[in-house]
Design a protein around this motif. Structure first.
Motif, PDB file in Angstrom:
ATOM      1  N   LYS A 131      29.753 -13.554 -10.504  1.00 18.84           N
ATOM      2  CA  LYS A 131      29.450 -13.045 -11.935  1.00 18.84           C
ATOM      3  C   LYS A 131      28.480 -11.992 -11.738  1.00 18.84           C
ATOM      4  O   LYS A 131      28.486 -11.141 -12.703  1.00 18.84           O
ATOM      5  CB  LYS A 131      28.816 -14.237 -12.596  1.00 18.84           C
ATOM      6  N   SER A 132      27.795 -11.601 -10.550  1.00 15.02           N
ATOM      7  CA  SER A 132      26.908 -10.690 -10.468  1.00 15.02           C
ATOM      8  C   SER A 132      27.398  -9.160 -10.485  1.00 15.02           C
ATOM      9  O   SER A 132      26.692  -8.284 -10.454  1.00 15.02           O
ATOM     10  CB  SER A 132      25.829 -10.971  -9.389  1.00 15.02           C
ATOM     11  N   HIS A 133      28.852  -9.184 -10.163  1.00 17.22           N
ATOM     12  CA  HIS A 133      29.366  -7.870 -10.042  1.00 17.22           C
ATOM     13  C   HIS A 133      28.951  -7.068 -11.097  1.00 17.22           C
ATOM     14  O   HIS A 133      28.914  -5.739 -10.867  1.00 17.22           O
ATOM     15  CB  HIS A 133      30.817  -7.994  -9.930  1.00 17.22           C
ATOM     16  N   LEU A 134      28.988  -7.548 -12.267  1.00 16.36           N
ATOM     17  CA  LEU A 134      28.797  -6.829 -13.466  1.00 16.36           C
ATOM     18  C   LEU A 134      27.428  -6.098 -13.598  1.00 16.36           C
ATOM     19  O   LEU A 134      27.425  -5.061 -14.177  1.00 16.36           O
ATOM     20  CB  LEU A 134      28.758  -7.825 -14.862  1.00 16.36           C
ATOM     21  N   LEU A 135      26.610  -6.524 -12.848  1.00 16.09           N
ATOM     22  CA  LEU A 135      25.346  -5.933 -12.749  1.00 16.09           C
ATOM     23  C   LEU A 135      25.043  -4.813 -12.010  1.00 16.09           C
ATOM     24  O   LEU A 135      24.031  -4.155 -11.888  1.00 16.09           O
ATOM     25  CB  LEU A 135      23.933  -7.063 -12.465  1.00 16.09           C
ATOM     26  N   LYS A 136      26.224  -4.428 -10.926  1.00 19.11           N
ATOM     27  CA  LYS A 136      25.778  -3.334  -9.982  1.00 19.11           C
ATOM     28  C   LYS A 136      26.137  -2.200 -10.992  1.00 19.11           C
ATOM     29  O   LYS A 136      26.952  -1.898 -11.739  1.00 19.11           O
ATOM     30  CB  LYS A 136      27.129  -3.407  -9.084  1.00 19.11           C
ATOM     31  N   ASP A 137      25.471  -1.119 -10.435  1.00 18.20           N
ATOM     32  CA  ASP A 137      25.325   0.182 -10.871  1.00 18.20           C
ATOM     33  C   ASP A 137      26.639   1.009 -10.265  1.00 18.20           C
ATOM     34  O   ASP A 137      27.522   0.478  -9.227  1.00 18.20           O
ATOM     35  CB  ASP A 137      24.116   1.124 -10.932  1.00 18.20           C
ATOM     36  N   THR A 138      26.946   2.302 -10.502  1.00 16.00           N
ATOM     37  CA  THR A 138      27.972   3.029 -10.017  1.00 16.00           C
ATOM     38  C   THR A 138      27.848   3.066  -8.594  1.00 16.00           C
ATOM     39  O   THR A 138      29.097   3.218  -7.675  1.00 16.00           O
ATOM     40  CB  THR A 138      28.229   4.223 -10.730  1.00 16.00           C
ATOM     41  N   GLN A 139      26.882   2.917  -8.013  1.00 11.66           N
ATOM     42  CA  GLN A 139      26.751   3.260  -6.529  1.00 11.66           C
ATOM     43  C   GLN A 139      26.529   1.934  -5.938  1.00 11.66           C
ATOM     44  O   GLN A 139      26.300   1.769  -4.539  1.00 11.66           O
ATOM     45  CB  GLN A 139      25.140   4.018  -6.172  1.00 11.66           C
ATOM     46  N   GLY A 140      26.943   0.513  -6.577  1.00  9.91           N
ATOM     47  CA  GLY A 140      26.930  -0.533  -6.118  1.00  9.91           C
ATOM     48  C   GLY A 140      25.537  -1.098  -5.851  1.00  9.91           C
ATOM     49  O   GLY A 140      25.401  -1.916  -4.700  1.00  9.91           O
ATOM     50  N   LEU A 141      24.598  -0.753  -6.372  1.00 12.37           N
ATOM     51  CA  LEU A 141      23.234  -1.281  -6.477  1.00 12.37           C
ATOM     52  C   LEU A 141      22.846  -2.087  -7.659  1.00 12.37           C
ATOM     53  O   LEU A 141      23.426  -1.876  -8.566  1.00 12.37           O
ATOM     54  CB  LEU A 141      22.290  -0.021  -6.223  1.00 12.37           C
ATOM     55  N   PHE A 142      21.732  -2.596  -7.624  1.00 10.02           N
ATOM     56  CA  PHE A 142      21.044  -3.391  -8.526  1.00 10.02           C
ATOM     57  C   PHE A 142      20.044  -2.414  -9.043  1.00 10.02           C
ATOM     58  O   PHE A 142      18.970  -3.076  -9.275  1.00 10.02           O
ATOM     59  CB  PHE A 142      20.599  -4.733  -8.197  1.00 10.02           C
TER      60      PHE A 142
END
Lengths: 188, 761
Positions: free
Chosen positions: B585-596
């Motif tokens: 579920k945390s995938h949604l929180l990633k930004d465009t560079q794949g970071l939190f």
């Protein structure tokens, strides 16, 4: 020899914190004011070009132990594993062994009036496949211990990788405690 | 430096054995032989020989010996533990330890006592505290403790009683760091030593002030030839001896060195511009503030060559973001402590090491992990220590308009206590409850504190020993040692959350009590028992764990609980990826560079960003909004600076009298350079005086090359006045007695570097 024990002391990891000394005291009920192992430190050089010498003081478990050959009662003896032990019942506290030991590793236990020294915690730990108390406790992993015939052991691998120094090697006593010398700071 | 026989002059190992001819009232020695009641199997618990609180395990052998080692369920520990931790039984069994409550019979401080029952002692305390509240108001009573569970408990008790005057040891230890973090990141960060490649250390003495997981990581770091450790310290400490470079920096001048590092990075454009743009505010103000802080400028202040600063700046930038500028664990050296510590944090920020491997990171608490995972993966704890806010001004003005406006109301400033008591301003103070807190040794100007304590009507001290502070009490409660206590659950969160719990190893000798039991009993007697939802430790634990039996079982069996959460660094894409694979579920929180990256966009600072410049601070303390060169003088016109610190075998003011540790280090001769000693005609072991406007204190000299000629050094915690501490009584020097009550600007830290004269005896 059935075992080839070695205790490696890495001066680069040792911080002289004395955890080994207190652990030994607890494990072996060493009386107050005497010790089987301590690390002594000494500042070397002239300000600001300095270094720190870390020196572990304990029995080094010689292959050719002078303490054994001088003992008049055979209280000091070498086991089949090559470790040097003292039979308390035979010890008459004549102190020949204390004089003969070039490592100043032996002392009179003031409560029992017999000679004592480091045993690698053979009775209580090593014979039960446990590490000596000092090795187990060391906060920085400066000590490693094991049978050199086990090629996969840390003590064997580290021995292959590092330059080892055997204390007072020129005396030909062949210690089982080896040092990895300090790489930093002034050396003398 | 050396402990031990190698330097007999330095360390006088006691030559006599046990010899206490006069027994201390209430002590264990007065009881005679005691057998320990405990189990012959390992019980996992938490150490308390210092504040590091390392997980450990212990077992009783033949009802006599307690063997203690590290708790290998905490993977950074293994079986490792320090000398203090291993010597736990030496305190448990110390005949000079207290095991019976004492009530004062002589004048205050006269050290005349009678033994009392727990019932009598607790009944007297509840009656006196109730009377003080009625006559002078609840605010007339001070409460103080070291931080940790005992402090949480006492703070809650103070709140139920109605007093705003709760103090921790913060102002004598980490207050500058805590304050700098609050005003820069909104919360505290941690250091990823194990993955770093370059560490710049300002006297963070992890090899003498041990915290096993950190110490071990630092030891492996410093022994690794491919990594670099640079230490700045006026003294050749153990960690300095393990460094690749040691710079004997002038005491109190760290700030100048760091400002010039910042200068070089900004001058050359060698800093993480993308990080600064995206996550911070106030870079321009910083840029203006460090214009004059050239490497040349710092040279006269620090004694370190300008070329060295240029080189270190270049080396660190090349290593970034795998580099750490280390803020230490106690920062109370100068009046400019807040600026120094902020400058260190900002140096890290310019290197862009936040939430990067080998850099610095936010604690991954259960709450944070659950939020990021978008599901409940780690059990969260309830707070068993309620503390409604008391809407009254504190005696030190903490949190009110004025010079202490930024000081936490929960921790206060200890140095303000003596004046408040003596002047009765802002109001009368009449009582004090101290638990395991020894300000007469660990806080500045104890002479004044003692004078103030003499004015109080009622003092309670809860401690293991009849310490200098306990001697001033009306009632001394003999606390059970940590080996005899069950306690609640404590949180340790680093890259993933960990809980730990203290489990009793042996039954308390002579029925000594835990503070939890004492406080619960007093609350009941004083009529606010309903303040707590729990009645005993078992209920407290269950309440805290929200009835999670599995968590409690793990903590009972293993002493620690971790949750197989992958270690998380929000700006490290491989780490974020691992985390998202585990918790989809945390995938949604990633930004465009794949970071939190969102984690760093909503901080608890006024702007929500990392604040290089703080408008709030600038408004109240002009010139303090960004780090600047201020207040670095620590000599006050005297020719020498006296500094202090820890040894590996003792903790601040607590362990000096413990037999096994006292055998290793029993006094604190003052470190002095040979040229300085020669100039004053002093030889090794000679007696002399340290003198300044505050005091004149007797000392013994230890001559060593390992210190700057303009600096002196003392190990903390010696120079005890308490005769009940027979092994340490009147040995060595208490450096606190030379310190003024002045506090560091803004953060309120006690100032421990002080100017002195050397006067021949």
């Amino acid at each position: 020899m059935q075992k080839q024990y070695r205790l490696l002391y890495d001066e680069n990891l040792c911080i002289g914190c004395q955890a080994c000394s207190v652990a030994c005291r607890m494990e072996n009920s060493v009386p107050d004011n005497v010790y089987r192992v301590q690390v002594h430190m000494k500042t070397l050089g002239v300000f600001p070009n300095l270094g720190m010498q870390y020196e572990r003081h304990s029995c080094v478990m010689c292959e050719n132990p002078p303490c054994v050959s001088v003992c008049p009662t055979n209280a000091s003896f070498q086991s089949k594993d090559g470790l040097v032990h003292i039979d308390e019942k035979s010890c008459i506290s004549c102190k020949y062994c204390i004089l003969a030991c070039p490592y100043h590793a032996r002392f009179i236990n003031p409560l029992k009036n017999v000679v004592e020294k480091c045993t690698f915690c053979y009775e209580t730990r090593v014979s039960k496949e446990l590490l000596p108390a000092c090795v187990s406790t060391c906060p920085t992993d400066a000590l490693s211990f094991g049978d050199m015939r086990q090629k996969e052991s840390l003590v064997h691998q580290k021995s292959q990788k590092e330059v080892l120094v055997f204390p007072k090697a020129h005396l030909g006593t062949k210690p089982k405690v080896a040092f990895i010398p300090n790489r930093k700071g002034i050396k003398s | 430096m050396a402990y031990l026989q190698a330097r007999r002059d330095f360390l006088k190992i006691a030559t006599t054995g046990v010899s206490a001819s006069v027994l201390i009232p209430g002590s264990l020695g007065a009881l005679g032989d005691v057998a320990l009641k405990g189990e012959d199997k390992f019980i996992r618990s938490v150490c308390e020989m210092c504040s590091s609180r390392c997980p450990m395990e212990a077992r009783v052998v033949n009802g006599k010996t307690v063997l203690i080692q590290g708790n290998s369920f905490a993977k950074e520990m293994g079986t490792s533990l320090c000398a203090k931790g291993v010597a736990g039984a030496s305190q448990l069994y110390d005949p000079q330890r207290l095991v019976t409550p004492l009530i004062r019979v002589g004048k205050r401080g006269e050290n005349k006592w009678r033994e009392a029952s727990w019932d009598e002692a607790l009944s007297l305390i509840s009656r006196k505290f109730s009377a003080l509240k009625e006559r002078y108001g609840a605010r007339s009573v001070i409460f103080s403790a070291k931080t940790g569970e005992q402090y949480d408990l006492l703070r809650s008790f103070a709140s139920a009683y109605g007093s705003p005057n709760i103090f921790s040891h913060w102002s004598s230890c980490p207050i500058a760091i805590e304050s700098a973090f609050a005003h820069t990141f909104g919360e505290k960060l941690y250091r990823d030593f194990e993955n770093s490649t370059y560490i710049l250390n300002f006297g963070h003495n992890l090899f003498e002030g041990l915290d096993i997981p950190l110490t071990k990581a630092m030891a492996h770091f410093s022994a690794n030839p491919s990594k670099k450790l640079v230490v700045c310290d006026p003294r050749f400490s153990i960690i300095a001896s393990k460094a690749d470079e040691w710079h004997p920096i002038k005491a109190g001048s760290d700030l100048a060195f760091i400002l010039s590092l910042l200068h070089v990075w900004i001058r050359d454009g060698k800093y993480d511009k993308r990080f600064v743009d995206e996550y911070t505010i106030g870079f321009d103000q910083l840029s203006d503030a460090i214009k004059e802080a050239t490497p040349q400028w710092q040279q006269t202040l620090t004694g370190i060559d300008a070329k060295v600063v240029e080189r270190i700046a270049a080396e660190m930038y090349a290593a970034a973001p795998r580099c750490i500028i280390d803020w230490g664990h106690k920062a109370t050296t100068t009046k400019a402590e807040f600026q120094r510590t902020r400058a260190i944090l900002i140096a890290n920020i310019l290197m862009g090491n936040v939430e990067k491997e080998g850099g610095i990171f936010f604690a991954k608490t259960a709450e944070r992990i659950n939020t990021l995972a978008c599901e409940k993966v780690v059990p969260e704890l309830s707070d068993p220590y309620p503390r409604p806010r008391i809407n009254e001004p504190r005696l030190d003005g903490a949190g009110e308009e004025g010079e202490h406006r930024f000081i936490s109301r929960s921790h206060g400033i200890l140095q303000a206590i003596p004046d408040a008591i003596l002047s009765q301003k802002p109001y009368a103070i009449k009582g004090w409850f101290l638990t395991r807190h020894n300000p007469l040794v660990t806080v500045a100007y104890p002479q004044k504190m003692k004078e103030a304590m003499e004015q109080l009507e009622f003092i309670v001290v809860n401690d293991v020993y009849l310490s200098d502070t306990a001697m001033m009490a009306d009632v001394v409660l003999p606390e059970a040692t940590y080996l005899e206590r069950d306690e609640g659950i404590s949180k340790y969160s680093f890259k993933s959350p960990v809980y730990a719990m203290r489990n009793r190893i042996v039954q308390p000798i002579n029925h000594t009590k835990n503070l939890i039991e004492i406080i619960r009993d007093l609350a009941e007697r004083m009529g606010f028992g309903s303040h707590y939802a729990w009645k005993n430790i078992t209920e407290l634990r269950a309440f805290q764990a929200k009835g999670d039996a599995e968590l409690l079982q793990t903590l009972l069996m293993r002493g620690v609980a971790s949750f197989d959460v992958p270690p998380l660094l929000a700006r490290c894409s491989s780490s974020v990826e691992r985390f998202c694979e585990r918790y989809p579920k945390s995938h949604l929180l990633k930004d465009t560079q794949g970071l939190f990256s969102h984690m760093l966009h909503s901080l608890k600072t006024p702007s929500g960003k990392i604040e290089i410049f703080s408008a709030e601070i600038e408004k109240a303390f002009k010139g303090y909004g960004v780090p600047r060169a201020v207040d670095m003088d620590v000599t006050q016109g005297y020719p020498y600076v006296l500094t202090s610190g820890k040894s590996a075998v003792h903790t601040n003011g607590h362990t000096q009298n413990i037999p096994y540790l006292n055998m290793l280090l029993s006094s604190n001769p003052i470190w002095m350079h040979p040229n300085t000693a020669k100039a004053h005609g002093l030889k090794m072991g000679d007696t002399f005086y340290l003198q300044n406007a505050i005091s004149k204190e007797k000392a013994t000299v230890f001559i060593t090359e390992g210190i700057r000629p303009d600096t002196l050094f003392a190990y903390m915690g010696f120079g005890r006045d308490a005769p009940a501490l027979k092994r340490t009584h009147a040995k060595g020097t208490n450096p606190s007695k030379l310190l003024s009550l002045e506090s560091a600007t803004l953060c309120g830290a006690m100032i421990t570097n002080v100017g002195v004269n050397i006067v021949k005896a």
